[in-house]
Design a protein around this motif. Sequence first.
Motif, PDB file in Angstrom:
ATOM      1  N   SER A  69      40.261 111.925  50.227  1.00 46.53           N
ATOM      2  CA  SER A  69      39.000 112.472  49.702  1.00 46.53           C
ATOM      3  C   SER A  69      38.240 111.459  48.849  1.00 46.53           C
ATOM      4  O   SER A  69      37.049 111.630  48.589  1.00 46.53           O
ATOM      5  CB  SER A  69      39.271 113.737  48.884  1.00 46.53           C
ATOM      6  N   PHE A  70      38.921 110.407  48.375  1.00 41.32           N
ATOM      7  CA  PHE A  70      38.264 109.387  47.558  1.00 41.32           C
ATOM      8  C   PHE A  70      37.584 108.308  48.398  1.00 41.32           C
ATOM      9  O   PHE A  70      36.927 107.426  47.836  1.00 41.32           O
ATOM     10  CB  PHE A  70      39.287 108.729  46.623  1.00 41.32           C
ATOM     11  N   LEU A  71      37.728 108.359  49.707  1.00 40.83           N
ATOM     12  CA  LEU A  71      37.102 107.359  50.569  1.00 40.83           C
ATOM     13  C   LEU A  71      35.594 107.588  50.635  1.00 40.83           C
ATOM     14  O   LEU A  71      35.124 108.723  50.686  1.00 40.83           O
ATOM     15  CB  LEU A  71      37.696 107.417  51.972  1.00 40.83           C
ATOM     16  N   LYS A  73      31.875 107.735  52.172  1.00 38.04           N
ATOM     17  CA  LYS A  73      31.312 108.130  53.474  1.00 38.04           C
ATOM     18  C   LYS A  73      30.445 107.030  54.073  1.00 38.04           C
ATOM     19  O   LYS A  73      30.192 107.008  55.271  1.00 38.04           O
ATOM     20  CB  LYS A  73      30.486 109.415  53.329  1.00 38.04           C
ATOM     21  N   SER A  74      29.955 106.131  53.217  1.00 35.25           N
ATOM     22  CA  SER A  74      29.156 104.991  53.680  1.00 35.25           C
ATOM     23  C   SER A  74      29.288 103.874  52.657  1.00 35.25           C
ATOM     24  O   SER A  74      29.723 104.093  51.512  1.00 35.25           O
ATOM     25  CB  SER A  74      27.683 105.372  53.850  1.00 35.25           C
ATOM     26  N   GLN A  75      28.897 102.668  53.035  1.00 32.16           N
ATOM     27  CA  GLN A  75      28.975 101.543  52.110  1.00 32.16           C
ATOM     28  C   GLN A  75      28.008 101.731  50.944  1.00 32.16           C
ATOM     29  O   GLN A  75      28.270 101.271  49.822  1.00 32.16           O
ATOM     30  CB  GLN A  75      28.675 100.240  52.842  1.00 32.16           C
ATOM     31  N   GLU A  76      26.895 102.421  51.169  1.00 31.38           N
ATOM     32  CA  GLU A  76      25.905 102.641  50.127  1.00 31.38           C
ATOM     33  C   GLU A  76      26.442 103.517  49.001  1.00 31.38           C
ATOM     34  O   GLU A  76      25.904 103.510  47.879  1.00 31.38           O
ATOM     35  CB  GLU A  76      24.637 103.269  50.723  1.00 31.38           C
ATOM     36  N   ASP A  77      27.488 104.272  49.256  1.00 29.10           N
ATOM     37  CA  ASP A  77      28.081 105.117  48.218  1.00 29.10           C
ATOM     38  C   ASP A  77      28.955 104.335  47.247  1.00 29.10           C
ATOM     39  O   ASP A  77      29.406 104.891  46.232  1.00 29.10           O
ATOM     40  CB  ASP A  77      28.929 106.230  48.871  1.00 29.10           C
ATOM     41  N   LEU A  78      29.215 103.078  47.551  1.00 29.94           N
ATOM     42  CA  LEU A  78      30.100 102.258  46.726  1.00 29.94           C
ATOM     43  C   LEU A  78      29.291 101.298  45.864  1.00 29.94           C
ATOM     44  O   LEU A  78      28.284 100.744  46.328  1.00 29.94           O
ATOM     45  CB  LEU A  78      31.061 101.467  47.609  1.00 29.94           C
ATOM     46  N   PRO A  79      29.698 101.057  44.628  1.00 27.81           N
ATOM     47  CA  PRO A  79      28.969 100.102  43.773  1.00 27.81           C
ATOM     48  C   PRO A  79      29.155  98.685  44.277  1.00 27.81           C
ATOM     49  O   PRO A  79      30.265  98.290  44.653  1.00 27.81           O
ATOM     50  CB  PRO A  79      29.622 100.289  42.399  1.00 27.81           C
ATOM     51  N   PRO A  80      28.095  97.895  44.314  1.00 30.36           N
ATOM     52  CA  PRO A  80      28.234  96.493  44.750  1.00 30.36           C
ATOM     53  C   PRO A  80      29.060  95.703  43.762  1.00 30.36           C
ATOM     54  O   PRO A  80      29.128  96.019  42.571  1.00 30.36           O
ATOM     55  CB  PRO A  80      26.789  95.992  44.823  1.00 30.36           C
ATOM     56  N   ARG A  81      29.686  94.653  44.254  1.00 29.30           N
ATOM     57  CA  ARG A  81      30.553  93.818  43.421  1.00 29.30           C
ATOM     58  C   ARG A  81      30.105  92.354  43.503  1.00 29.30           C
ATOM     59  O   ARG A  81      29.431  91.940  44.443  1.00 29.30           O
ATOM     60  CB  ARG A  81      32.005  93.952  43.881  1.00 29.30           C
ATOM     61  N   ASP A 207      41.796 103.505  56.151  1.00 28.79           N
ATOM     62  CA  ASP A 207      41.902 104.696  55.307  1.00 28.79           C
ATOM     63  C   ASP A 207      43.282 104.790  54.658  1.00 28.79           C
ATOM     64  O   ASP A 207      44.158 103.952  54.896  1.00 28.79           O
ATOM     65  CB  ASP A 207      41.564 105.956  56.111  1.00 28.79           C
ATOM     66  N   SER A 208      43.476 105.823  53.851  1.00 32.20           N
ATOM     67  CA  SER A 208      44.706 105.931  53.067  1.00 32.20           C
ATOM     68  C   SER A 208      45.950 106.071  53.932  1.00 32.20           C
ATOM     69  O   SER A 208      47.049 105.722  53.514  1.00 32.20           O
ATOM     70  CB  SER A 208      44.609 107.116  52.102  1.00 32.20           C
ATOM     71  N   GLY A 209      45.789 106.572  55.139  1.00 33.39           N
ATOM     72  CA  GLY A 209      46.920 106.688  56.058  1.00 33.39           C
ATOM     73  C   GLY A 209      47.051 105.517  57.004  1.00 33.39           C
ATOM     74  O   GLY A 209      47.902 105.526  57.898  1.00 33.39           O
ATOM     75  N   ASN A 210      46.188 104.478  56.823  1.00 33.81           N
ATOM     76  CA  ASN A 210      46.198 103.290  57.678  1.00 33.81           C
ATOM     77  C   ASN A 210      45.988 103.652  59.148  1.00 33.81           C
ATOM     78  O   ASN A 210      46.588 103.069  60.043  1.00 33.81           O
ATOM     79  CB  ASN A 210      47.515 102.519  57.501  1.00 33.81           C
ATOM     80  N   GLY A 212      42.479 104.511  60.400  1.00 32.77           N
ATOM     81  CA  GLY A 212      41.141 104.148  60.869  1.00 32.77           C
ATOM     82  C   GLY A 212      40.417 103.301  59.844  1.00 32.77           C
ATOM     83  O   GLY A 212      40.881 103.130  58.709  1.00 32.77           O
ATOM     84  N   PRO A 213      39.246 102.728  60.201  1.00 35.41           N
ATOM     85  CA  PRO A 213      38.509 101.840  59.291  1.00 35.41           C
ATOM     86  C   PRO A 213      37.951 102.587  58.086  1.00 35.41           C
ATOM     87  O   PRO A 213      37.705 103.792  58.138  1.00 35.41           O
ATOM     88  CB  PRO A 213      37.399 101.268  60.178  1.00 35.41           C
ATOM     89  N   ALA A 214      37.743 101.850  57.003  1.00 32.04           N
ATOM     90  CA  ALA A 214      37.166 102.414  55.787  1.00 32.04           C
ATOM     91  C   ALA A 214      36.151 101.430  55.217  1.00 32.04           C
ATOM     92  O   ALA A 214      36.284 100.215  55.377  1.00 32.04           O
ATOM     93  CB  ALA A 214      38.261 102.708  54.762  1.00 32.04           C
ATOM     94  N   PHE A 215      35.127 101.966  54.552  1.00 35.29           N
ATOM     95  CA  PHE A 215      34.071 101.116  53.999  1.00 35.29           C
ATOM     96  C   PHE A 215      34.542 100.409  52.731  1.00 35.29           C
ATOM     97  O   PHE A 215      35.373 100.924  51.986  1.00 35.29           O
ATOM     98  CB  PHE A 215      32.829 101.960  53.679  1.00 35.29           C
ATOM     99  N   VAL A 216      33.969  99.213  52.501  1.00 37.49           N
ATOM    100  CA  VAL A 216      34.276  98.439  51.300  1.00 37.49           C
ATOM    101  C   VAL A 216      32.984  98.138  50.554  1.00 37.49           C
ATOM    102  O   VAL A 216      31.890  98.219  51.105  1.00 37.49           O
ATOM    103  CB  VAL A 216      35.003  97.124  51.649  1.00 37.49           C
ATOM    104  N   ASN A 217      33.118  97.764  49.296  1.00 33.07           N
ATOM    105  CA  ASN A 217      31.969  97.490  48.445  1.00 33.07           C
ATOM    106  C   ASN A 217      31.175  96.288  48.939  1.00 33.07           C
ATOM    107  O   ASN A 217      31.737  95.278  49.357  1.00 33.07           O
ATOM    108  CB  ASN A 217      32.426  97.221  47.011  1.00 33.07           C
ATOM    109  N   GLU A 218      29.865  96.395  48.844  1.00 35.44           N
ATOM    110  CA  GLU A 218      28.989  95.284  49.188  1.00 35.44           C
ATOM    111  C   GLU A 218      29.212  94.146  48.197  1.00 35.44           C
ATOM    112  O   GLU A 218      29.582  94.358  47.046  1.00 35.44           O
ATOM    113  CB  GLU A 218      27.536  95.754  49.136  1.00 35.44           C
TER     114      GLU A 218
END
Length: 439
Positions: A69-71, A73-81, A207-210, A212-218
């Motif tokens: 649930s912490f994943l 939904k899109s890269q835009e939802d993550l703070p850039p680094r 993802d947490s179960g390894n 499928g793919p998951a988004f990462v911070n820009e």
Amino acid sequence: MRRAALRLCALSKGLLPPGRGLTQGPQDPRKQGHFHIQEVRDKLREIVGASTNWRDHVKVMEERKLLHSFLAKSQEDLPPRRMKDSYIEVLLPLGSEPELREKYLTVQNTVRFGRILEDLDSLGVLICYMHTKNHATKMSPLSIVTALVDKIDMCKKSLSPEQDIKFSGHVSWVGKTSMEVKMQMFQLHGDEFCPVLDATFVMVARDSGNKGPAFVNELIPETPEEEELFRQGELNKGRRIALSSASLLKVAPSAQERTTIHEMFLSTLDPKTISFQSRVLPPGAVWMETTKLKSLEVCHPQERNIFNRIFGGFLMRKAYELAWATACSFGGSRAFVVAVDDIMFQKPVDVGSLLFLSSQVCFTHNNYIQVRVHSEVASLQSKEHTTTNVFHFTFMSEKDVPMVFPKTYGESMLYLDGQRHFNSMSALEILRKEHPVDP
């Protein structure tokens, strides 16, 4: 002059040396805080929530699924680094910890490069977790795994086991679900850490179960140097796509490559019979088929990673050691690794698998030896073998080595592939000019 050449090796790859852009303060790790190399895996277990007990692995993996649930939904939802958010320095104190030195020591009193590969793999994963750190949860919902070792260039023939080593690295480029990591290794000489290795890894987030793919911070570059690093990451991605499209498994060799193979074939025809069936070796040459070595590993739980698959660094170490033995046996003298490139992790290796490694010299030039290692696995119950990795290593021998000649069309493709990898070796010219000696 020597230090200048070593520094050139690092700068030629576009990496930021300590003190430029990503870190401040003295280079001496005894004067500032660093991770100890043994803390890296402990930190990874903490981030993922992995247990040190094999009997708990099923329970832990089930618990990780709750992090889904912490994943984002899109890269835009993550703070850039920023690049400095993932920057890390790790100390391998060989000089000050003799008990640790034993693990890294070769019989020639140098450092085991296979152990360095293991450390780089763990460090690359930790760097990516630093970039993707989620402050909302103690454990990361991401499963970050090594997808590709793009390039490792050595600037020295061998390392001293009696001087401290320092690793540094950071994320240098980010896609939607993948990250490029730049890492460097330095060894202490007097009061200065001198660069000895540059590495580029590509990691992917799942993802947490390894599953499928998951988004990462820009990633946001902040300086002209960081913008150049990011641009180089884009170019690296394009180069990998182009090389994949031009693979000899997909398209025919170029006209020049076809000419090379035909000329080698003609040079092996028996002048007495002038027959396609009668082949003889030119003086000082060997058939490629005679350069093979093989090994078998049983994949025990001790070698598992934080996701309870076989640790990628372990696979690289075993492949390297077999390749090194192949190069030494073939060349008849001690061999030194010069470059590692294009290691694609095609399939994870499960605990309990049988790991089959097959090594072969596929190209030589003067005193350079290009070795290819093919890795495949099978379960104890199944006889079906599946390819997991193909490794490419470039070695430099202490003396000139024989030419290798292919007999079959398949071997000819291996020869051309080895030639391509050798020609892409960026550290070659520096090594030719430097002619380094053992420290």
